[in-house]
Scaffold this motif. Structure first.
Motif, PDB file in Angstrom:
ATOM      1  N   ARG A  71       0.840  -1.206   0.000  1.00 33.34           N
ATOM      2  CA  ARG A  71       0.000   0.000   0.000  1.00 33.34           C
ATOM      3  C   ARG A  71       0.868   1.246   0.000  1.00 33.34           C
ATOM      4  N   SER A  72       0.361   2.295  -0.587  1.00 37.29           N
ATOM      5  CA  SER A  72       1.085   3.549  -0.713  1.00 37.29           C
ATOM      6  C   SER A  72       1.320   4.211   0.642  1.00 37.29           C
ATOM      7  N   VAL A  73       2.502   4.774   0.802  1.00 36.21           N
ATOM      8  CA  VAL A  73       2.873   5.488   2.019  1.00 36.21           C
ATOM      9  C   VAL A  73       3.520   6.804   1.620  1.00 36.21           C
ATOM     10  N   TRP A  74       3.180   7.879   2.316  1.00 36.55           N
ATOM     11  CA  TRP A  74       3.801   9.180   2.074  1.00 36.55           C
ATOM     12  C   TRP A  74       4.958   9.346   3.048  1.00 36.55           C
ATOM     13  N   SER A  94      -5.309   8.003   3.774  1.00 38.44           N
ATOM     14  CA  SER A  94      -6.613   7.368   3.950  1.00 38.44           C
ATOM     15  C   SER A  94      -7.010   6.602   2.686  1.00 38.44           C
ATOM     16  N   ALA A  95      -7.651   5.482   2.874  1.00 35.88           N
ATOM     17  CA  ALA A  95      -8.140   4.694   1.738  1.00 35.88           C
ATOM     18  C   ALA A  95      -9.438   5.273   1.182  1.00 35.88           C
ATOM     19  N   THR A  96     -10.084   6.156   1.954  1.00 30.56           N
ATOM     20  CA  THR A  96     -11.330   6.782   1.524  1.00 30.56           C
ATOM     21  C   THR A  96     -11.198   8.296   1.658  1.00 30.56           C
ATOM     22  N   PRO A  97     -11.999   9.051   0.899  1.00 30.23           N
ATOM     23  CA  PRO A  97     -11.886  10.512   0.944  1.00 30.23           C
ATOM     24  C   PRO A  97     -12.055  11.120   2.346  1.00 30.23           C
ATOM     25  N   GLY A  99     -11.587   9.358   5.236  1.00 31.17           N
ATOM     26  CA  GLY A  99     -10.975   8.470   6.213  1.00 31.17           C
ATOM     27  C   GLY A  99      -9.828   9.105   6.984  1.00 31.17           C
ATOM     28  N   LYS A 100      -9.219   8.299   7.822  1.00 37.07           N
ATOM     29  CA  LYS A 100      -8.150   8.784   8.682  1.00 37.07           C
ATOM     30  C   LYS A 100      -6.784   8.433   8.118  1.00 37.07           C
ATOM     31  N   PHE A 101      -5.818   9.258   8.459  1.00 36.03           N
ATOM     32  CA  PHE A 101      -4.431   9.008   8.100  1.00 36.03           C
ATOM     33  C   PHE A 101      -3.771   8.284   9.263  1.00 36.03           C
ATOM     34  N   ARG A 102      -2.709   7.536   8.969  1.00 31.69           N
ATOM     35  CA  ARG A 102      -1.991   6.822  10.022  1.00 31.69           C
ATOM     36  C   ARG A 102      -0.517   7.212   9.982  1.00 31.69           C
ATOM     37  N   VAL A 103       0.027   7.584  11.128  1.00 34.23           N
ATOM     38  CA  VAL A 103       1.465   7.797  11.241  1.00 34.23           C
ATOM     39  C   VAL A 103       2.077   6.436  11.522  1.00 34.23           C
ATOM     40  N   LEU A 104       2.795   5.902  10.537  1.00 33.93           N
ATOM     41  CA  LEU A 104       3.360   4.564  10.649  1.00 33.93           C
ATOM     42  C   LEU A 104       4.702   4.554  11.372  1.00 33.93           C
ATOM     43  N   ASP A 105       5.483   5.604  11.163  1.00 34.84           N
ATOM     44  CA  ASP A 105       6.805   5.671  11.792  1.00 34.84           C
ATOM     45  C   ASP A 105       7.297   7.103  11.707  1.00 34.84           C
ATOM     46  N   ARG A 106       8.246   7.441  12.560  1.00 34.65           N
ATOM     47  CA  ARG A 106       8.865   8.758  12.521  1.00 34.65           C
ATOM     48  C   ARG A 106      10.272   8.619  13.075  1.00 34.65           C
ATOM     49  N   HIS A 107      11.136   9.550  12.643  1.00 34.25           N
ATOM     50  CA  HIS A 107      12.529   9.482  13.075  1.00 34.25           C
ATOM     51  C   HIS A 107      13.097  10.891  13.168  1.00 34.25           C
ATOM     52  N   GLN A 108      13.839  11.165  14.224  1.00 32.91           N
ATOM     53  CA  GLN A 108      14.575  12.416  14.391  1.00 32.91           C
ATOM     54  C   GLN A 108      16.036  12.141  14.060  1.00 32.91           C
ATOM     55  N   PHE A 109      16.665  13.045  13.327  1.00 35.74           N
ATOM     56  CA  PHE A 109      18.068  12.893  12.946  1.00 35.74           C
ATOM     57  C   PHE A 109      18.947  13.712  13.881  1.00 35.74           C
TER      58      PHE A 109
END
Length: 130
Positions: A71-74, A94-97, A99-109
Motif C-alpha cells: 500500500r502507498s505510504v507518504w 486514507s483509503a477513503t476521501p 478516512g483517517k491518516f496513520r502515522v506509521l513511523d517517525r525518526h529524528q536525525f
C-alpha cells in the motif's frame, strides 16, 4: 542562563526580557512549556486521535520487510541546518476521501550529516513504497 553564567557575552539577558513577553521568554529561551490552552492543537484534542496501533491496525506489521505491504505510504522530510533536529515521517494516506491518516513511523536525525540522512531515507523508500 547557563551560557551567561559561563561567561558568554553575546547577549544581554535583561534586554531579552524587554524584547519578549514573560511567557515567550520562558518558552523560547528558558525551555519552559506554554499553557496548552493557547496551543493551536491542544493535547486534549490530539489525544482523541490516538489509537493503540498494535491492537487496532492489523494491516501494519512494524517488523516485517514491508510494514504496510504494497500500500502507498507518504514520506515527509523536515530538514534542519541549525536549531532543531531534522525529521522524517511515514504516513499512510486514507483509503477513503473522509478516512483517517496513520502515522506509521517517525525518526529524528540527531547528529547525522545530510549524507547519512539521505541513506536513511533511501532505506525508508525500500520499506514503504510511494
Amino acid at each position: 542562563m547557563d551560557a551567561a553564567n559561563s561567561g558568554c557575552d553575546l547577549f544581554d539577558i535583561d534586554e531579552l526580557r524587554l524584547v519578549y513577553t514573560r511567557e515567550e521568554f520562558e518558552n523560547l529561551l528558558m525551555c519552559g512549556f506554554i499553557d496548552d490552552t493557547y496551543s493551536v492543537f491542544p493535547l486534549s484534542e490530539l489525544q482523541r486521535c490516538m489509537v493503540d496501533s498494535w491492537e487496532a491496525w492489523d494491516a501494519v506489521k512494524p517488523f516485517s520487510l514491508r510494514p504496510f505491504g504494497r500500500r502507498s505510504v507518504w514520506v515527509g522530510y523536515d530538514p534542519s541546518h541549525t536549531g532543531d533536529t531534522a525529521g522524517c515521517i511515514m504516513v499512510a494516506p486514507s483509503a477513503t476521501p473522509s478516512g483517517k491518516f496513520r502515522v506509521l513511523d517517525r525518526h529524528q536525525f540527531n547528529g547525522m550529516d545530510f549524507e547519512a540522512q539521505a541513506d536513511f531515507i533511501r532505506k525508508v523508500d525500500e520499506r514503504f513504497p510511494p
